[in-house]
Every structure is written in structure tokens, then in C-alpha cells.
Design a protein around this motif. Structure first.
Motif, mmCIF file in Angstrom:
data_model
loop_
_atom_site.group_PDB
_atom_site.id
_atom_site.type_symbol
_atom_site.label_atom_id
_atom_site.label_comp_id
_atom_site.label_asym_id
_atom_site.label_seq_id
_atom_site.Cartn_x
_atom_site.Cartn_y
_atom_site.Cartn_z
ATOM 1 N N PRO A 1 -2.959 -54.343 -8.267
ATOM 2 C CA PRO A 1 -4.417 -53.531 -8.178
ATOM 3 C C PRO A 1 -4.324 -52.835 -9.482
ATOM 4 O O PRO A 1 -5.514 -52.263 -9.818
ATOM 5 C CB PRO A 1 -3.025 -52.701 -8.016
ATOM 6 N N THR A 2 -3.166 -53.224 -10.802
ATOM 7 C CA THR A 2 -4.090 -53.425 -12.289
ATOM 8 C C THR A 2 -3.313 -54.386 -13.285
ATOM 9 O O THR A 2 -3.834 -55.152 -12.480
ATOM 10 C CB THR A 2 -2.782 -51.597 -12.814
ATOM 11 N N PRO A 3 -4.045 -54.282 -14.162
ATOM 12 C CA PRO A 3 -3.203 -55.740 -14.917
ATOM 13 C C PRO A 3 -2.263 -55.288 -14.855
ATOM 14 O O PRO A 3 -1.332 -54.043 -14.810
ATOM 15 C CB PRO A 3 -3.563 -55.182 -16.196
ATOM 16 N N PRO B 1 -4.032 -60.268 -17.125
ATOM 17 C CA PRO B 1 -4.506 -59.449 -17.632
ATOM 18 C C PRO B 1 -5.784 -58.816 -17.464
ATOM 19 O O PRO B 1 -6.119 -58.018 -17.904
ATOM 20 C CB PRO B 1 -5.266 -61.194 -19.017
ATOM 21 N N GLU B 2 -5.625 -59.074 -16.182
ATOM 22 C CA GLU B 2 -7.322 -58.670 -14.958
ATOM 23 C C GLU B 2 -6.653 -57.984 -13.448
ATOM 24 O O GLU B 2 -5.734 -59.068 -13.264
ATOM 25 C CB GLU B 2 -8.368 -59.181 -15.335
ATOM 26 N N ALA B 3 -7.021 -56.635 -13.530
ATOM 27 C CA ALA B 3 -6.837 -56.622 -12.085
ATOM 28 C C ALA B 3 -7.821 -57.557 -10.946
ATOM 29 O O ALA B 3 -9.050 -57.864 -11.210
ATOM 30 C CB ALA B 3 -7.186 -54.828 -11.734
ATOM 31 N N GLY B 4 -6.795 -57.871 -9.658
ATOM 32 C CA GLY B 4 -7.761 -58.568 -8.646
ATOM 33 C C GLY B 4 -7.184 -59.647 -8.533
ATOM 34 O O GLY B 4 -5.891 -59.078 -8.034
ATOM 35 N N CYS B 5 -7.935 -60.233 -7.343
ATOM 36 C CA CYS B 5 -6.891 -61.050 -6.495
ATOM 37 C C CYS B 5 -6.434 -62.710 -7.139
ATOM 38 O O CYS B 5 -7.318 -63.398 -7.859
ATOM 39 C CB CYS B 5 -8.412 -62.198 -5.577
ATOM 40 N N ARG B 6 -5.138 -62.902 -7.833
ATOM 41 C CA ARG B 6 -5.163 -64.295 -8.490
ATOM 42 C C ARG B 6 -4.354 -65.038 -7.513
ATOM 43 O O ARG B 6 -3.519 -65.162 -6.854
ATOM 44 C CB ARG B 6 -4.004 -63.411 -9.631
ATOM 45 N N THR C 1 -10.164 -66.053 -8.421
ATOM 46 C CA THR C 1 -11.335 -65.513 -6.867
ATOM 47 C C THR C 1 -11.994 -64.454 -7.367
ATOM 48 O O THR C 1 -13.005 -64.769 -6.848
ATOM 49 C CB THR C 1 -10.869 -65.326 -5.761
ATOM 50 N N THR C 2 -11.286 -63.199 -7.200
ATOM 51 C CA THR C 2 -12.675 -61.770 -7.421
ATOM 52 C C THR C 2 -11.406 -61.252 -9.314
ATOM 53 O O THR C 2 -10.133 -60.871 -8.981
ATOM 54 C CB THR C 2 -11.982 -60.427 -6.757
ATOM 55 N N THR C 3 -12.433 -59.989 -9.316
ATOM 56 C CA THR C 3 -12.125 -59.515 -10.158
ATOM 57 C C THR C 3 -12.766 -57.858 -10.298
ATOM 58 O O THR C 3 -13.706 -58.217 -10.411
ATOM 59 C CB THR C 3 -12.868 -59.648 -12.159
ATOM 60 N N THR C 4 -11.615 -56.907 -10.160
ATOM 61 C CA THR C 4 -12.125 -55.921 -9.431
ATOM 62 C C THR C 4 -11.356 -54.754 -11.245
ATOM 63 O O THR C 4 -9.793 -55.510 -10.460
ATOM 64 C CB THR C 4 -11.473 -55.658 -8.329
ATOM 65 N N THR C 5 -11.434 -53.743 -10.890
ATOM 66 C CA THR C 5 -10.392 -52.239 -11.891
ATOM 67 C C THR C 5 -10.533 -51.764 -10.583
ATOM 68 O O THR C 5 -11.040 -50.867 -10.054
ATOM 69 C CB THR C 5 -11.729 -52.009 -12.629
ATOM 70 N N VAL C 6 -9.047 -51.541 -9.823
ATOM 71 C CA VAL C 6 -8.998 -50.629 -8.660
ATOM 72 C C VAL C 6 -8.421 -48.857 -8.730
ATOM 73 O O VAL C 6 -7.092 -49.439 -9.654
ATOM 74 C CB VAL C 6 -8.381 -51.576 -7.884
ATOM 75 N N ALA D 1 1.987 -44.826 -7.401
ATOM 76 C CA ALA D 1 3.050 -44.815 -5.881
ATOM 77 C C ALA D 1 1.723 -46.120 -5.557
ATOM 78 O O ALA D 1 2.901 -47.266 -5.389
ATOM 79 C CB ALA D 1 2.613 -44.311 -5.002
ATOM 80 N N THR D 2 0.687 -46.835 -5.571
ATOM 81 C CA THR D 2 0.896 -48.231 -4.994
ATOM 82 C C THR D 2 0.444 -49.284 -6.186
ATOM 83 O O THR D 2 -0.864 -50.090 -6.040
ATOM 84 C CB THR D 2 -0.807 -47.752 -4.244
ATOM 85 N N ALA D 3 0.189 -48.881 -7.753
ATOM 86 C CA ALA D 3 -0.035 -49.737 -8.560
ATOM 87 C C ALA D 3 0.790 -50.588 -8.867
ATOM 88 O O ALA D 3 0.251 -52.094 -9.509
ATOM 89 C CB ALA D 3 0.040 -48.846 -9.873
ATOM 90 N N VAL D 4 1.482 -51.020 -8.710
ATOM 91 C CA VAL D 4 3.096 -52.032 -8.718
ATOM 92 C C VAL D 4 3.065 -52.689 -7.380
ATOM 93 O O VAL D 4 3.771 -53.519 -7.695
ATOM 94 C CB VAL D 4 4.127 -51.899 -9.505
ATOM 95 N N VAL D 5 2.323 -51.656 -6.500
ATOM 96 C CA VAL D 5 2.749 -52.674 -5.113
ATOM 97 C C VAL D 5 1.831 -52.499 -4.113
ATOM 98 O O VAL D 5 0.753 -51.428 -3.493
ATOM 99 C CB VAL D 5 3.977 -51.931 -4.154
ATOM 100 N N PRO D 6 0.732 -53.155 -4.155
ATOM 101 C CA PRO D 6 -0.507 -53.147 -3.207
ATOM 102 C C PRO D 6 -0.216 -52.666 -1.775
ATOM 103 O O PRO D 6 0.692 -53.530 -1.015
ATOM 104 C CB PRO D 6 -1.417 -54.785 -3.009
ATOM 105 N N VAL D 7 -1.372 -52.005 -1.336
ATOM 106 C CA VAL D 7 -0.982 -51.791 -0.026
ATOM 107 C C VAL D 7 -2.549 -51.745 1.225
ATOM 108 O O VAL D 7 -4.197 -51.960 -0.174
ATOM 109 C CB VAL D 7 -1.158 -50.387 0.034
ATOM 110 N N ASP D 8 -2.913 -52.733 2.189
ATOM 111 C CA ASP D 8 -3.680 -52.826 2.779
ATOM 112 C C ASP D 8 -4.600 -51.736 2.693
ATOM 113 O O ASP D 8 -4.250 -50.351 2.873
ATOM 114 C CB ASP D 8 -3.411 -52.521 4.510
#
Length: 509
Positions: A181-183, A203-208, A481-486, A491-498
């Protein structure tokens, strides 16, 4: 009564991923029985005295003890030594993950029970200590004896997996997609200077797409930091190991899904996975192909997002000045009983609702001024929708904090009980105020509750601040594969949720 938060934060550590990948590989490979039989014979044996293992007839329900060890004998280069320590520095061997995988070959069902590594137990012949130290005193035999002596849980077979095997499995699959969700990075900041620990550096938010080494850095991260773009500040995750457990659970499900996506129909990949599994495992001398086939059949048709994975419910106690864990007797007994009788536990619970969807109210039952306001502030800072200011309860003598929820709002009630780490929760028998789904009656035990909502951002919205500055450039190559800033709350910065359901995520959204 609602099991405590540890019940929801499953300790599905990386060893169970091997079982799930084994299932996928065996399904894909033509003549799977032949290949799995061959690979099973290649798995090195660990001799365990016959009287320690619980014998069962072929095809009968069985308990597999699956252990992931933290031995550093896999460390082969300077980067790995910096991240995990050398064998000489760390020394010895402890069980990094302790799970009992129950399988019923006839019903083709199974479930997993994880035992927290800090459980305080009596280790036969060695006095009291944490359960993860048993393997260092007497190998897997002593772990099995410890489980039997403390919880009367019988073990039929033993499997062990190590760090190096985990890396190889991920690399054979070509990597696993993980969403950030974040760097993010892993390390400690002192006097404005950052010192990396596991080597995790995103270094960047997104899918890695993480390779084996990066995946290991991710699941091992204990000092996770995330970058708050709004404040241009690195923040440390205040929940530490609790968030780590949730990230591991997320990774395990993503790894299993990746095995399905990448291995389905690809015999070469599946064969490589079987080779890796054979190299990564150790087994007891009695474990045969028929036992592995029962394990495979138990999980073969299960959606990775729906694997039944439980954690022994625990409470924290002080032992000689150290904080350790002991089972919560009422909540843990159904799990132990299921492992003893080989019955599928009836302990299914709804996934906790996301805080923003929890409409709650607070009543002060302590008689202490401002205590209700304090609790309102804590929940509000963590993103819960608190309806109105705190009010006084019908009495000022509540010894224990209570969580009551409207019938049909189990997910919301579970979310609040989880945040408070309390077992005092139930469906309300009296009507709740209009617009309120969950009511918290604050008791005199508030200061003793290990509540997550009492951690930052309750004290400082956004988490514990670290050194400011932009994300550091990573020296590690990470496929993007994708780069986004979310924009994401703490509460969700360290554990991604659907993003659609607010529940568990598998892979990238």
C-alpha cells in the motif's frame, strides 16, 4: 464469548505454504502418484523413537507436526548474513513455526493449528521455557513430547522445512506478486539514521513480484516501516509481530494462488516444485507415500483464500520479568479437543469488518472521569465510526470491559473484540441505540487490556513517526507490474486488504 485477537491473526507461517504448493504440484504432474512417491522417498529422514509417535492405521485421520526452523546454516553470502545473521552469530536452532496439520483422508478435509513460539510450557526434562526452545534441547522428538505433555495432542508424523527451501520454491515459481500500500522497508532508525535489518526495501507503492530472497525478507520483517506520503515521514509499525503474522498469512495465501496460476498445466514448473520440496523437507522414518497422498487429498480442492487455519488463543502473562503467552483455556480447548479426537473444529468465525464500517458507541462503566472520552478517541483515531460522545453506563462497577453487538453484526463485533484483545463479547440481548451496531462498556480492566487501539495512532494519528525524508532508492531489482500511490490509513498501510470487501487479500488487487 469471542476469542481474542490472536485467534484472528493466524500464525500461518511459511511452512504451510510448502504443503499447499505440494498439493498443486501433485495435481498438475501427470502420473502424480508415481512422481510424488519417488520424491517422498528422496526426502531425508529424521529418526524419532516409535513410542513418541502416535500410530494410526493407513487412511485414518492423522496429525502432522510441521516445523519451520530458524537455523542459519543456509546463509551463503554477505547479503544473507546481514539480513539474517550467520550461524556463528545466531547459533543453535529454534522452531520458527510450530503447526499441527490435521488431515482426514476419508473425508478429504484438513485444518491447521498454529502454536505461537512464545507459549510458556513445561519442556520434559528441562523445566519451563518457551515452546520454540524445545527443538534446541532435544530435536523434534522433544517438541512432540512437549505438545503431548502440555496439551495432550498426539502427533503421527513429522515434517520440517527450512529457509533455503522456502527461497527455492518461490524462485522455481518465478516469483510471487505482493501488494504494498505504501513504500516500505525493514530496519531501525536511531539518531536520524536508518539501519536496514532483513534487507526489505520497497521504494514505490504498488504490486511487486518478489523473488525467493525478497519474499523471505518480507515474511521475516519484524521492524516494518512504511512511508507516509502526506507527512513525508517514515513511520514504524507499532503492532510489530501482530502485523508480521498478518503479512505472513497474506503471503501464504498469495503463494498458494501463484502455484495454482503459474503451475496449472505447466508440468516443468510442477516438477521443479516437487524437486524443491524434496530438498526443503525432512520427515520422520514412518512417513510414506500413502501418508503424503492423504495430506494432498485433504487440501486438493480448497481455495487458498479458504484454508482452515487457526491459532491457539492465548493471553499474555509475566514470567520472571518477561512477557510470555499461555493458552486461554476456554477458547483453546475446542482446538486441542479436535486434534485429540480428530474432529473438524466448529470454530468458524466471520472476518472482522473494516473499522470505517463499524458504527459503535462507548459507555463508561468505571466511574473514572474522562475514561469514556479516552476510549472514544482511541477508536476514532483508528478509523472506527464512533456515534456520539461517550455516555455513562448503567453502573460504575464494571470490572471487565464488555463488547456487545446487534444480532447479524458479527463481523463488526468481532472487529471491536479483536481490537481490544478481549474475550468478553456477545450478541446484545437488549436493543442498542439507533445507528449503533456495537457497544463497548469500558471496565476497570482497561489499563490492563493489550488493546491494539491503545497503540499509535491513538496517541499520535498515523503511527509512530520516524526520520522524515523521501523513500530511499533500492539497490535490489524488483519487477514492477503496476505502480500506484494508495492513500492508506495506518491500519492498512502495513497489511494490505481487499479494496472491494475490506477482507483478506490474495495477490494484488
Amino acid at each position: 464469548m469471542v476469542p481474542g485477537s490472536s485467534f484472528f491473526h493466524f500464525l500461518g507461517r511459511f511452512a504451510i505454504a510448502l504443503v499447499l504448493v505440494l498439493v498443486t504440484a501433485a495435481v498438475v504432474v501427470a502420473r502424480a502418484d508415481y512422481w510424488v512417491r519417488e520424491k517422498a522417498e528422496d526426502i531425508p529422514e529424521v529418526h524419532i523413537r516409535e513410542e513418541v509417535l502416535e500410530p494410526v492405521d493407513n487412511g485414518e485421520p492423522a496429525n502432522f507436526l510441521v516445523i519451520g526452523t530458524d537455523s542459519r546454516n543456509f546463509v551463503a553470502n554477505a547479503e544473507q548474513e546481514r539480513a539474517f545473521g550467520s550461524e556463528s552469530e545466531v547459533g543453535g536452532e529454534r522452531s520458527d513455526a510450530i503447526m499441527v496439520v490435521h488431515v482426514d483422508p476419508d473425508l478429504k478435509e484438513g485444518f491447521v493449528v498454529s502454536f505461537p513460539r512464545d507459549l510458556w510450557v513445561t519442556i520434559p526434562g528441562h523445566g519451563e521455557g518457551r515452546i520454540n526452545s524445545a527443538i534446541g534441547y532435544g530435536g523434534p522428538e522433544l517438541v512432540i513430547e512437549t505438545l503431548k505433555a502440555n496439551y495432550d495432542v498426539p502427533i503421527t508424523h513429522y515434517l520440517e522445512v527450512d529457509f533455503a527451501g522456502f527461497e527455492k520454491i518461490v524462485d522455481t515459481m518465478g516469483g510471487v506478486d505482493i501488494y504494498f500500500p505504501t513504500p516500505a522497508r525493514d530496519g531501525i532508525t536511531r539518531n536520524g539514521k536508518f539501519a536496514s535489518l532483513s534487507g526489505l526495501d520497497i521504494p514505490e507503492a504498488g504490486c511487486r513480484e518478489l523473488n525467493g530472497q525478497q519474499a523471505l525478507q518480507y515474511v521475516r520483517s519484524r521492524h516494518y516501516q512504511w512511508y507516509d506520503a502526506e507527512d513525508e515521514t517514515w513511520r514504524t509499525d507499532p503492532r510489530s509481530d501482530l502485523s508480521r503474522i498478518e503479512r505472513q498469512q497474506y503471503f501464504i495465501r498469495s503463494l498458494a494462488q501463484a502455484a495454482l496460476d503459474q503451475g496449472a498445466g505447466d508440468v516443468t514448473t510442477a516438477m521443479g516444485l516437487l524437486d524443491d520440496i524434496a530438498d526443503a523437507l525432512k520427515r520422520d522414518q514412518n512417513l510414506e507415500f500413502s501418508d503424503l497422498r492423504g495430506l494432498i487429498n485433504a487440501f486438493r480442492r480448497v481455495d487458498p483464500a479458504k484454508i482452515k487455519m487457526y491459532t491457539v488463543p492465548v493471553v499474555s502473562v509475566d514470567e520472571g520479568g518477561a512477557s510470555v503467552l499461555v493458552p486461554d483455556q476456554g477458547a483453546s480447548e475446542p482446538l486441542f479437543s479436535s486434534l485429540r479426537t480428530f474432529a473438524i473444529p466448529d470454530v468458524a468465525l466471520p472476518a472482522p469488518a473494516v473499522p470505517a464500517k463499524v458504527h459503535m458507541a462507548v459507555e463508561n462503566g468505571t466511574g473514572a472521569n474522562d475514561r469514556g472520552d479516552e476510549v472514544v478517541y482511541a477508536f476514532t483515531a483508528h478509523g472506527y465510526d464512533v456515534v456520539g460522545p461517550a455516555t455513562e453506563a448503567d453502573g460504575s462497577d464494571y470490572d471487565e470491559t464488555q463488547v456487545l453487538w446487534r444480532r447479524g453484526k458479527d463481523a463488526e463485533g468481532v472487529a471491536v473484540a479483536s481490537a481490544l484483545r478481549t474475550l468478553n463479547g456477545a450478541v446484545a440481548t437488549e436493543p442498542l441505540p439507533a445507528g449503533v451496531d456495537v457497544l463497548v462498556i469500558v471496565g476497570r480492566d482497561w489499563d490492563e487490556l493489550p488493546a491494539a487501539v491503545k497503540l499509535p495512532p491513538a496517541a499520535e494519528p498515523g503511527g509512530a513517526a520516524e526520520s522524515p525524508g523521501p523513500p530511499q532508492t533500492s539497490a535490489t531489482t524488483i519487477a514492477t507490474t503496476t505502480t500506484t500511490t494508495v492513500p492508506s490509513p495506518a491500519a492498512t498501510a502495513v497489511v494490505p486488504v481487499d479494496p472491494d470487501t475490506g477482507g483478506s487479500l490474495v495477490g494484488c488487487p
